[in-house]
Design a protein around this motif. Structure first.
Motif, mmCIF file in Angstrom:
data_model
loop_
_atom_site.group_PDB
_atom_site.id
_atom_site.type_symbol
_atom_site.label_atom_id
_atom_site.label_comp_id
_atom_site.label_asym_id
_atom_site.label_seq_id
_atom_site.Cartn_x
_atom_site.Cartn_y
_atom_site.Cartn_z
ATOM 1 N N GLU A 37 1.533 8.937 7.498
ATOM 2 C CA GLU A 37 1.453 9.609 6.484
ATOM 3 C C GLU A 37 0.059 10.304 5.918
ATOM 4 O O GLU A 37 -0.202 11.197 5.394
ATOM 5 N N THR A 38 -0.969 10.503 7.514
ATOM 6 C CA THR A 38 -1.659 11.947 7.508
ATOM 7 C C THR A 38 -1.107 13.360 7.991
ATOM 8 O O THR A 38 -1.601 14.217 7.519
ATOM 9 N N GLU A 39 0.498 13.564 8.331
ATOM 10 C CA GLU A 39 0.124 14.454 9.210
ATOM 11 C C GLU A 39 2.364 14.965 8.902
ATOM 12 O O GLU A 39 2.379 15.925 9.073
ATOM 13 N N HIS B 19 1.750 18.346 6.160
ATOM 14 C CA HIS B 19 1.651 19.062 7.285
ATOM 15 C C HIS B 19 3.227 19.336 7.912
ATOM 16 O O HIS B 19 4.036 21.154 7.921
ATOM 17 N N CYS C 122 0.051 7.795 12.451
ATOM 18 C CA CYS C 122 -0.286 9.103 11.768
ATOM 19 C C CYS C 122 1.159 9.295 11.045
ATOM 20 O O CYS C 122 0.621 10.736 10.563
ATOM 21 N N TYR D 142 11.350 11.223 3.228
ATOM 22 C CA TYR D 142 10.528 12.220 3.178
ATOM 23 C C TYR D 142 11.165 13.834 3.228
ATOM 24 O O TYR D 142 10.978 14.986 1.653
ATOM 25 N N GLN E 196 2.830 7.182 17.890
ATOM 26 C CA GLN E 196 1.282 6.640 17.090
ATOM 27 C C GLN E 196 1.682 6.785 15.482
ATOM 28 O O GLN E 196 1.805 7.574 15.308
#
Length: 446
Positions: free
Chosen positions: A142-144, A147, A140, A189, A137
């Motif tokens: 950008e969103t994970e 964390h 995902c 990142y 996936q």
């Protein structure tokens, strides 16, 4: 007590097969005057109650073997003494952590967490699970990713852990199809958000060292077997993605690309073209399609002609190399792509920035008008704007008079829109039209 006495240690007297405890051959003698045939009465259970919560180990230790009742052989036997079993108090706790023998590695799986055994994944398993999740996936990311980075900052605290993290990401990016781009984004990142900075180097430095290790074996890999070349090509494309996505802060704080990767890609292209087998050439085409425009722009800024040298090598391969026809066609298409500036369309100036001085086509889309004398004038004429505005005012006035029914001929009569009059035709015109239709029909039949 003699050697034939009863062993009261937990589990004493049991066989290796785990069967029932064995009864002693004879019980201990009671008093000084008892005969040899006198036996002990069965033991009573301990007065102390067992612990309320029993673990398997505690239950095993709390088990006390009992002796079976034997008939007395003599009526003159004295009153037997009762021997109490020793009280066993367990110090084990159900809340104690799990024990693993030395050399045993626990297997943390999803089922261990579900059944409440308290197992947690190791750092390797956590990172690998996240990498697999991104491969399945990609949206995902950008969103994970935030964390994931925070979790690593709390877990990666040693040089060994950081090196293991770099190796896991490198292996995923070079072994999983189509993960090189996602792996390069992930590396970029983490290079900016991982806080650990050990003595052996930070995340980006260890990553570049890992790539350099593979880079040193480029000549052997390009000449190796099919499997070796496949691994080498995966490394080449991952390095290309790193060059496009890995950002490094310059001396003035600006973000730039890693120049060392640019040099490395140039050497890799030379290696691929020096070993012109089909899959090496295909990898070189993929590399240039991906990074050709960026590399050429960077080399032009330095005033070098490295791209011209690469194109010359391609042309030599097409003429001399013993490669397949499809690969040669692919190389020719690449040369054509480069001749069209890698498919990019450069516009000298945008519409807002265009002026009559810097854009020769500035007036190209403007209309051309003619004066009453038949002289054309365009937007380049000094009086164009004034005359054009006057024409627009007249057009607006004409439409306004049509809507209000005003007579534009100056006779004072009102203008009416009569559909019946429009449908009627002048007799002379009608006669001429009929004559024209008959003549046309006659010519058509001839």
């Amino acid at each position: 007590m003699s050697g034939n006495g009863f062993d009261r240690a937990p589990g004493a007297g049991r066989g290796r097969g785990g069967g029932a405890p064995l009864a002693p051959e004879s019980g201990p003698r009671m008093g000084g005057g008892g005969g040899a045939g006198h036996h002990q009465e069965p033991l009573r259970p301990p007065k102390t109650a067992p612990p309320p919560a029993r673990t398997p180990a505690a239950s095993e230790q709390a088990r006390v073997t009992s002796l079976s009742e034997n008939n007395c052989s003599s009526s003159a036997m004295t009153k037997p003494k009762v021997i109490m079993a020793p009280t066993s108090i367990s110090k084990l706790s159900v809340n104690a952590p799990e024990f693993y023998p030395s050399g045993y590695t626990p297997d943390f799986t999803d089922s261990s967490s579900e059944d409440g055994s308290g197992g947690y994944p190791t750092l390797t398993e956590y990172v690998q699970d996240f990498l697999n999740h991104l491969a399945e996936q990609p949206a995902c990311f950008e969103t994970e990713i935030a964390h994931f980075s925070e979790t690593l900052n709390g877990s990666v605290t040693t040089d060994e852990a950081l090196q293991e993290l770099v190796e896991l990401i490198y292996q995923q990016a070079t072994s999983v199809p189509n993960f090189s781009y996602m792996g390069a984004r992930l590396c970029n990142y983490l290079s900016h958000h991982l806080t650990i900075n050990p003595q052996c180097g930070n995340f980006r430095q260890l990553l570049l060292l890992r790539c350099h290790k593979e880079f040193e074996n480029r000549n052997e890999a390009a000449k190796g077997d099919e499997a070796a070349r496949k691994r080498f090509h995966a490394f080449v494309l991952f390095l290309a993605e790193l060059y496009l996505n890995l950002e490094i802060k310059g001396t003035k704080g600006q973000l730039t690309r890693a120049e060392i990767l640019q040099t490395g890609l140039q050497e890799l292209l030379h290696t691929l073209f020096s070993n012109p087998v089909d899959n090496n050439l295909t990898c070189a085409v993929k590399l240039l399609k991906l990074t050709g425009s960026v590399l050429e722009d960077a080399w032009k800024e330095k005033g070098t002609s490295h791209m011209n040298e690469i194109i010359q090598k391609i042309e030599n391969v097409v003429l001399d190399a013993n490669c397949s026809r499809d690969v040669k066609h692919m190389l020719l298409k690449l040369v054509e792509l480069r001749s069209s500036n890698w498919g990019r369309v450069h516009i000298t100036s945008t519409y807002r920035e265009a002026t009559p001085e810097n854009d020769p086509n500035y007036f190209m889309n403007e209309p051309t008008f003619y004066t009453s004398e038949g002289v054309p004038f365009t937007a380049a004429d000094p009086d164009y704007q004034e005359k054009y505005q006057e024409l627009l005012d007249r057009q607006d006035l004409f439409h306004e008079c049509e809507e209000n029914g005003t007579d534009l001929s100056g006779t004072g009569d009102l203008y009416f829109d009569d559909d019946d009059d429009d449908d009627e035709m002048d007799p002379e015109i009608e006669e001429a039209y009929e004559k024209f239709c008959l003549e046309s029909e006659r010519k058509r039949k001839q």
